[in-house]
Write an enzyme that holds these catalytic residues in place. Sequence first.
Site, PDB file in Angstrom:
ATOM      1  N   LYS A   1      45.311  45.607  75.244  1.00 44.61           N
ATOM      2  CA  LYS A   1      44.737  45.174  73.973  1.00 44.61           C
ATOM      3  C   LYS A   1      43.245  44.969  74.176  1.00 44.61           C
ATOM      4  O   LYS A   1      42.795  44.610  75.270  1.00 44.61           O
ATOM      5  CB  LYS A   1      45.365  43.862  73.517  1.00 44.61           C
ATOM      6  CG  LYS A   1      45.290  43.638  72.016  1.00 44.61           C
ATOM      7  CD  LYS A   1      46.353  44.446  71.274  1.00 44.61           C
ATOM      8  CE  LYS A   1      46.411  44.056  69.807  1.00 44.61           C
ATOM      9  NZ  LYS A   1      47.529  44.714  69.121  1.00 44.61           N
TER      10      LYS A   1
ATOM     11  N   LYS B   1      51.810  46.578  52.236  1.00 45.81           N
ATOM     12  CA  LYS B   1      52.256  47.955  52.459  1.00 45.81           C
ATOM     13  C   LYS B   1      53.631  48.019  53.112  1.00 45.81           C
ATOM     14  O   LYS B   1      54.524  48.734  52.657  1.00 45.81           O
ATOM     15  CB  LYS B   1      51.221  48.701  53.306  1.00 45.81           C
ATOM     16  CG  LYS B   1      49.934  48.996  52.558  1.00 45.81           C
ATOM     17  CD  LYS B   1      49.015  49.900  53.354  1.00 45.81           C
ATOM     18  CE  LYS B   1      48.453  49.200  54.581  1.00 45.81           C
ATOM     19  NZ  LYS B   1      47.476  50.048  55.311  1.00 45.81           N
TER      20      LYS B   1
ATOM     21  N   HIS C   1      56.376  46.369  50.849  1.00 47.61           N
ATOM     22  CA  HIS C   1      56.663  47.225  49.697  1.00 47.61           C
ATOM     23  C   HIS C   1      57.639  48.338  50.078  1.00 47.61           C
ATOM     24  O   HIS C   1      58.625  48.585  49.372  1.00 47.61           O
ATOM     25  CB  HIS C   1      55.363  47.832  49.161  1.00 47.61           C
ATOM     26  CG  HIS C   1      55.570  48.925  48.165  1.00 47.61           C
ATOM     27  ND1 HIS C   1      55.858  48.686  46.845  1.00 47.61           N
ATOM     28  CD2 HIS C   1      55.571  50.280  48.308  1.00 47.61           C
ATOM     29  CE1 HIS C   1      56.011  49.846  46.214  1.00 47.61           C
ATOM     30  NE2 HIS C   1      55.840  50.818  47.079  1.00 47.61           N
TER      31      HIS C   1
END
Length: 364
Positions: free
Chosen positions: A91, A194, A197
């Site tokens: 990361k 997003k 949904h």
Amino acid sequence: MTDVTGAPADVLHTLFHSDQGGHEQVVLCQDRASGLKAVIALHSTALGPALGGTRFYPYANEAEAVADALNLARGMSYKNAMAGLEHGGGKAVIIGDPEQIKSEELLLAYGRFVASLGGRYVTACDVGTYVADMDVVARECRWTTGRSPENGGAGDSSVLTSFGVYQGMRAAAQHLWGDPTLRDRTVGIAGVGKVGHHLVEHLLAEGAHVVVTDVRKDVVRSLTERHPSVVAVADTDALIRVENLDIYAPCALGGALNDETVPVLTAKVVCGAANNQLAHPGVEKDLADRGILYAPDYVVNAGGVIQVADELHGFDFDRCKAKAAKIYDTTLAIFARAKEDGIPPAAAADRIAEQRMAEARARR
């Protein structure tokens, strides 16, 4: 751990006193011309090059940034291992407010730092970075994924992320009720951005009853206008108290499962897309004590990382979807291991991931 001679004392303290995860390498990056200050942490490359996104965030200091990079990199090792990817975990964090300091020059400088690792780390989007940013980084670094389709990337990963969470729900239903179908089950979703949904779409297609909430009321209103059968409630507190709730899906902020929410949660299953859902390690025991089955977040939300990994080999949606579908089997295996070992599912997932990494190291 890599040599970080010359780093500030507070950063050295963080590295050598907070790192209990055996990270392989930490790189401190600085480019004065562009204002770039970043940290790249590689937790493990046992399974392959470390893969993980770049977070752009206004950390209070370098020590805080290092601590976050270390924690996030370790999490990516476990996620990638459980997703069956030939990638370890890494990361990166860029220090600063992206609204204030993000620039093309800074992103290009960052790309050069990633490139200097020679492929040991593959970067992608995370909080504060977007597809357009990865397009810029990729101009200096070929070990970049999460790019736009116009630049050889796969674009938005929310479709496959939601599909993976849906598969996790089916696995939980199979384990708990002996049938993977979600027809007539009541599912509560906190956060219908997003991913949330798309998850609604999967559930409605199967005949589930869906209850939602989101702090963005316009998003909820648009969703319920499009799907009148979807029920909206005021907030998450109301959602987790819905009567006869079968599955709770946290799909927004982390820490959704905590000392305040777990005691009043009516659901029998928790399976959602949000990262770091457990506020602290003791929460999962609290869930188990209440008979609530928890599907580990980093396992079921792995559809996105499956997509960005596939992009490195020339993105193929059908191939990715087939890999994401395996989240069903992986989640079932975790539940079985948890029962066999007498431990919570998150601990079982960690054991399986650690075993895979250990076996990969032994083969070297």
